[in-house]
Design a protein around this motif. Structure first.
Motif, PDB file in Angstrom:
ATOM      1  N   GLU A  28       0.822  -1.372  -0.052  1.00 30.53           N
ATOM      2  CA  GLU A  28      -0.111  -0.029   0.052  1.00 30.53           C
ATOM      3  C   GLU A  28       0.971   1.321  -0.314  1.00 30.53           C
ATOM      4  OE1 GLU A  28      -2.856   0.164   3.307  1.00 30.53           O
ATOM      5  OE2 GLU A  28      -3.766  -1.579   2.592  1.00 30.53           O
ATOM      6  N   ASN A  29       2.463   1.103   0.593  1.00 24.99           N
ATOM      7  CA  ASN A  29       2.935   1.908   0.352  1.00 24.99           C
ATOM      8  C   ASN A  29       4.548   2.392  -0.678  1.00 24.99           C
ATOM      9  OD1 ASN A  29       2.736   4.208   3.127  1.00 24.99           O
ATOM     10  ND2 ASN A  29       1.607   1.905   3.852  1.00 24.99           N
ATOM     11  N   GLY A  30       4.198   1.187  -1.202  1.00 17.98           N
ATOM     12  CA  GLY A  30       4.886   1.388  -2.604  1.00 17.98           C
ATOM     13  C   GLY A  30       6.911   0.733  -2.779  1.00 17.98           C
ATOM     14  N   ILE A  31       6.221   0.216  -1.172  1.00 13.38           N
ATOM     15  CA  ILE A  31       7.804  -0.715  -1.395  1.00 13.38           C
ATOM     16  C   ILE A  31       7.711  -2.058  -1.176  1.00 13.38           C
ATOM     17  CG2 ILE A  31       9.407  -1.156   1.273  1.00 13.38           C
ATOM     18  CD1 ILE A  31       7.774   1.207   2.856  1.00 13.38           C
ATOM     19  N   GLU A  32       8.815  -1.575  -2.275  1.00 14.33           N
ATOM     20  CA  GLU A  32       9.431  -3.148  -3.039  1.00 14.33           C
ATOM     21  C   GLU A  32       9.575  -4.766  -1.842  1.00 14.33           C
ATOM     22  OE1 GLU A  32      12.034  -5.604  -6.378  1.00 14.33           O
ATOM     23  OE2 GLU A  32      12.286  -3.795  -5.667  1.00 14.33           O
ATOM     24  N   ILE A  33       9.334  -5.690  -1.418  1.00 12.94           N
ATOM     25  CA  ILE A  33       9.904  -6.716  -0.847  1.00 12.94           C
ATOM     26  C   ILE A  33      10.768  -7.429  -1.688  1.00 12.94           C
ATOM     27  CG2 ILE A  33       8.845  -8.688   0.666  1.00 12.94           C
ATOM     28  CD1 ILE A  33       6.220  -7.060   1.657  1.00 12.94           C
ATOM     29  N   VAL A  34      12.294  -7.551  -1.015  1.00 16.93           N
ATOM     30  CA  VAL A  34      12.874  -8.049  -1.844  1.00 16.93           C
ATOM     31  C   VAL A  34      12.833  -9.832  -1.411  1.00 16.93           C
ATOM     32  CG1 VAL A  34      13.497  -5.648  -2.697  1.00 16.93           C
ATOM     33  CG2 VAL A  34      15.015  -7.286  -1.097  1.00 16.93           C
ATOM     34  N   SER A  35      13.026 -10.251  -0.660  1.00 21.03           N
ATOM     35  CA  SER A  35      13.244 -11.241   0.001  1.00 21.03           C
ATOM     36  C   SER A  35      12.131 -11.639   1.490  1.00 21.03           C
ATOM     37  CB  SER A  35      14.359 -11.254   0.423  1.00 21.03           C
ATOM     38  OG  SER A  35      15.068 -12.775   0.962  1.00 21.03           O
ATOM     39  N   VAL A  36      12.069 -13.226   1.753  1.00 23.35           N
ATOM     40  CA  VAL A  36      10.958 -13.477   2.973  1.00 23.35           C
ATOM     41  C   VAL A  36      11.373 -14.624   2.757  1.00 23.35           C
ATOM     42  CG1 VAL A  36       9.001 -14.479   3.622  1.00 23.35           C
ATOM     43  CG2 VAL A  36       9.077 -11.917   2.215  1.00 23.35           C
ATOM     44  N   GLN A  37      11.918 -14.943   4.056  1.00 16.61           N
ATOM     45  CA  GLN A  37      12.628 -16.237   5.036  1.00 16.61           C
ATOM     46  C   GLN A  37      12.630 -16.479   5.882  1.00 16.61           C
ATOM     47  OE1 GLN A  37      17.054 -16.635   3.312  1.00 16.61           O
ATOM     48  NE2 GLN A  37      16.701 -15.160   1.970  1.00 16.61           N
ATOM     49  N   TYR A  38      12.967 -17.614   6.463  1.00 12.02           N
ATOM     50  CA  TYR A  38      12.477 -17.904   7.498  1.00 12.02           C
ATOM     51  C   TYR A  38      13.836 -18.060   8.738  1.00 12.02           C
ATOM     52  CZ  TYR A  38       7.593 -18.261   5.617  1.00 12.02           C
ATOM     53  OH  TYR A  38       6.608 -17.741   5.318  1.00 12.02           O
ATOM     54  N   ALA A  39      14.075 -17.722  10.196  1.00  9.10           N
ATOM     55  CA  ALA A  39      14.517 -17.838  11.250  1.00  9.10           C
ATOM     56  C   ALA A  39      14.162 -18.791  12.164  1.00  9.10           C
ATOM     57  CB  ALA A  39      14.756 -17.218  11.218  1.00  9.10           C
ATOM     58  N   GLN A  40      13.100 -19.584  11.986  1.00 13.31           N
ATOM     59  CA  GLN A  40      12.357 -20.088  13.237  1.00 13.31           C
ATOM     60  C   GLN A  40      12.018 -19.618  14.780  1.00 13.31           C
ATOM     61  OE1 GLN A  40      11.618 -22.873  12.046  1.00 13.31           O
ATOM     62  NE2 GLN A  40      12.297 -22.922  10.368  1.00 13.31           N
ATOM     63  N   SER A  41      11.976 -18.891  14.512  1.00 11.45           N
ATOM     64  CA  SER A  41      12.048 -17.695  15.636  1.00 11.45           C
ATOM     65  C   SER A  41      13.765 -17.703  16.586  1.00 11.45           C
ATOM     66  CB  SER A  41      11.489 -18.159  16.474  1.00 11.45           C
ATOM     67  OG  SER A  41       9.926 -17.922  16.097  1.00 11.45           O
ATOM     68  N   ASN A  42      14.835 -17.703  16.082  1.00 11.97           N
ATOM     69  CA  ASN A  42      16.266 -18.304  16.510  1.00 11.97           C
ATOM     70  C   ASN A  42      16.996 -17.213  16.325  1.00 11.97           C
ATOM     71  OD1 ASN A  42      19.019 -18.954  16.921  1.00 11.97           O
ATOM     72  ND2 ASN A  42      18.540 -20.768  18.131  1.00 11.97           N
ATOM     73  N   PRO A  43      17.487 -16.049  17.251  1.00 14.19           N
ATOM     74  CA  PRO A  43      17.917 -14.856  16.829  1.00 14.19           C
ATOM     75  C   PRO A  43      19.618 -14.974  16.112  1.00 14.19           C
ATOM     76  CG  PRO A  43      18.319 -15.108  19.198  1.00 14.19           C
ATOM     77  CD  PRO A  43      16.902 -16.802  18.551  1.00 14.19           C
ATOM     78  N   ASP A  44      20.021 -16.760  16.368  1.00 10.37           N
ATOM     79  CA  ASP A  44      21.249 -17.530  15.878  1.00 10.37           C
ATOM     80  C   ASP A  44      21.251 -16.608  14.301  1.00 10.37           C
ATOM     81  OD1 ASP A  44      22.801 -16.726  17.882  1.00 10.37           O
ATOM     82  OD2 ASP A  44      22.237 -19.022  18.381  1.00 10.37           O
ATOM     83  N   THR A  45      20.122 -18.042  14.049  1.00 12.94           N
ATOM     84  CA  THR A  45      19.354 -18.787  12.808  1.00 12.94           C
ATOM     85  C   THR A  45      19.122 -17.069  12.090  1.00 12.94           C
ATOM     86  OG1 THR A  45      18.493 -20.093  13.359  1.00 12.94           O
ATOM     87  CG2 THR A  45      17.721 -19.396  11.283  1.00 12.94           C
ATOM     88  N   ALA A  46      18.638 -15.947  12.684  1.00 14.01           N
ATOM     89  CA  ALA A  46      18.419 -14.559  11.914  1.00 14.01           C
ATOM     90  C   ALA A  46      19.905 -13.684  11.428  1.00 14.01           C
ATOM     91  CB  ALA A  46      17.135 -13.891  13.218  1.00 14.01           C
ATOM     92  N   ALA A  47      20.150 -14.042  12.241  1.00  9.26           N
ATOM     93  CA  ALA A  47      21.362 -13.631  12.304  1.00  9.26           C
ATOM     94  C   ALA A  47      22.412 -13.636  10.470  1.00  9.26           C
ATOM     95  CB  ALA A  47      22.974 -13.498  13.428  1.00  9.26           C
ATOM     96  N   ASN A  48      21.576 -15.029  10.746  1.00  9.11           N
ATOM     97  CA  ASN A  48      22.345 -15.659   9.538  1.00  9.11           C
ATOM     98  C   ASN A  48      21.827 -15.287   8.565  1.00  9.11           C
ATOM     99  OD1 ASN A  48      24.657 -16.993  11.167  1.00  9.11           O
ATOM    100  ND2 ASN A  48      23.849 -18.555  11.587  1.00  9.11           N
ATOM    101  N   VAL A  49      20.718 -15.969   8.448  1.00 12.05           N
ATOM    102  CA  VAL A  49      19.366 -15.198   7.118  1.00 12.05           C
ATOM    103  C   VAL A  49      19.722 -13.754   7.065  1.00 12.05           C
ATOM    104  CG1 VAL A  49      17.527 -14.604   6.882  1.00 12.05           C
ATOM    105  CG2 VAL A  49      17.877 -16.938   7.633  1.00 12.05           C
ATOM    106  N   MET A  50      20.071 -12.625   8.175  1.00 12.57           N
ATOM    107  CA  MET A  50      19.737 -11.718   7.175  1.00 12.57           C
ATOM    108  C   MET A  50      21.506 -10.943   6.716  1.00 12.57           C
ATOM    109  SD  MET A  50      18.408  -8.448   8.288  1.00 12.57           S
ATOM    110  CE  MET A  50      18.899  -7.097   6.421  1.00 12.57           C
ATOM    111  N   GLU A  51      22.090 -12.144   7.347  1.00  6.14           N
ATOM    112  CA  GLU A  51      23.926 -11.437   6.942  1.00  6.14           C
ATOM    113  C   GLU A  51      23.464 -11.686   5.014  1.00  6.14           C
ATOM    114  OE1 GLU A  51      28.439 -13.066   7.275  1.00  6.14           O
ATOM    115  OE2 GLU A  51      26.939 -13.636   8.972  1.00  6.14           O
ATOM    116  N   ASN A  52      23.037 -13.185   5.084  1.00  7.64           N
ATOM    117  CA  ASN A  52      22.997 -14.033   3.257  1.00  7.64           C
ATOM    118  C   ASN A  52      21.700 -12.687   2.427  1.00  7.64           C
ATOM    119  OD1 ASN A  52      23.953 -16.214   4.361  1.00  7.64           O
ATOM    120  ND2 ASN A  52      22.515 -17.320   5.232  1.00  7.64           N
ATOM    121  N   MET A  53      20.934 -12.220   3.014  1.00  2.95           N
ATOM    122  CA  MET A  53      20.013 -11.287   2.392  1.00  2.95           C
ATOM    123  C   MET A  53      20.461  -9.924   2.367  1.00  2.95           C
ATOM    124  SD  MET A  53      16.238 -11.348   4.730  1.00  2.95           S
ATOM    125  CE  MET A  53      15.272 -12.486   4.579  1.00  2.95           C
ATOM    126  N   ILE A  54      21.630  -9.657   3.562  1.00  2.00           N
ATOM    127  CA  ILE A  54      22.614  -8.399   2.833  1.00  2.00           C
ATOM    128  C   ILE A  54      23.622  -8.482   1.259  1.00  2.00           C
ATOM    129  CG2 ILE A  54      24.504  -6.041   3.988  1.00  2.00           C
ATOM    130  CD1 ILE A  54      23.094  -7.613   6.903  1.00  2.00           C
TER     131      ILE A  54
END
Length: 334
Positions: free
Chosen positions: A199-225
């Motif tokens: 609705e606000n003209g913002i592109e979602i460039v990636s959707v990934q899952y991290a199993q609600s784990n902060p360490d997994t989320a850090a790895n996922v975010m690093e890969n996205m960057i």
């Protein structure tokens, strides 16, 4: 003549006496009615005190669920009902929760509040019970269910998404880090975030899952960057732990001025906002969930009409209100 006068006086005296007796009889039902009202009131009070509500949460060993438990206990006290509150050791102790359900239902309760770890197995264990069932935080199709008490996850994530969109601006890029793929709660939060971005003209460039784990989320975010060459302005997460992990990866990668939104509104997440680690969180009212779940159970036992969905709402917490909200959270656990 004298006899006639005496006779008339005697008749008058008898009439006055009869009228007086009639007046006393008229007062008697009023006294009886008052007694009946008092008795009915006492009976209603006693019946409320006799109500027993069984409550099994996903666990009692986490900050989030301690808020739900605090709400349950407060409702028990305020409403004058007995509550049996239990929870397994962790949110993956599926068999333990199922065993708790079997034991609690066999023990005799008037209503049952459950936050299911595995919806299908929990529904199977509960079976076709003859008491009201209320799901809290996480909904499930369970026979006998009269209501779901919890957050409208789509609506709450939409609010968080709007906050991020306003901060970052139109034409920016966003990523979503989800909890568990295919989970109804995760799907609803993703839908809300997605709607706000579109609705606000913002592109979602990636959707990934991290199993609600902060360490997994850090790895996922690093890969996205890496994949996006650092061209990311918004990170939308399904819980506060995931947001913290994403923030760690952004810091280590030197990615600045990123709007990071979490979900839940735990003390740790709110403190991260105060510290400037993340931008905001979609705060669920966990305390209200616990309170309203017991309240809804009691109403059901009494035969009162209840809503099939009791939305306990969401509040977007940012630097503007984080300190105040943190004190509110601490107050729940005193």
């Amino acid at each position: 003549m004298k006899k006639r006068i005496l006779s008339m006086m005697l008749v008058s005296a008898l009439l006055v006496s009869a009228t007086g007796c009639a007046g006393k009889k008229a007062d008697t039902p009023a006294a009886s009615s008052e007694a009946a009202t008092t008795s009915a009131s006492a009976s209603a009070s006693a019946s409320t005190g006799d109500i027993k509500v069984g409550v099994i949460l996903k666990t009692l060993s986490s900050e989030y669920w301690s808020y739900v438990a605090a709400g349950v206990n407060a409702a028990s006290k305020d409403l004058g009902v007995s509550v049996d509150l239990q929870g397994p050791a962790s949110e993956t102790a599926y068999d333990e929760q199922n065993n708790m359900i079997e034991t609690m239902l066999a023990g005799g309760i008037d209503a049952f509040v459950i936050s299911p770890l595995q919806s299908e197995s929990v529904a199977s264990v509960i079976g076709d019970v003859k008491i009201p069932v209320i799901t809290v935080d996480t909904d499930a199709e369970i026979p006998g269910k009269v209501a779901f008490v919890g957050t409208g996850n789509d609506k709450a994530a939409y609010q968080g998404g709007l906050f991020a969109a306003e901060k970052a601006g139109k034409g920016t890029k966003a990523v979503i880090i989800g909890g568990v793929e295919g989970n109804a709660t995760s799907d609803a939060r993703q839908a809300g975030y997605t709607r706000a971005m579109e609705e606000n003209g913002i592109e979602i460039v990636s959707v990934q899952y991290a199993q609600s784990n902060p360490d997994t989320a850090a790895n996922v975010m690093e890969n996205m960057i890496t994949a996006q060459s650092g061209d990311i302005q918004i990170v939308l997460c399904h819980n506060d732990d995931t947001a913290a992990g994403a923030a760690t990866a952004c810091k280590q990668s030197g990615l600045k001025d990123v709007v990071i939104v979490g979900f839940d509104g735990n003390q740790s997440g709110v403190q991260n906002i105060i510290d400037g680690t993340i931008s905001a969180t979609c705060a669920q009212s966990a305390y209200t969930m616990g309170y309203k779940a017991v309240e809804t159970a009691v109403k059901s036992v009494k035969g009162e009409t209840v809503k099939s969905f009791v939305d306990t709402g969401c509040e977007v917490i940012s630097s503007d209100n984080a300190k105040e909200y943190l004190e509110k959270l601490k107050g729940y656990l005193k």
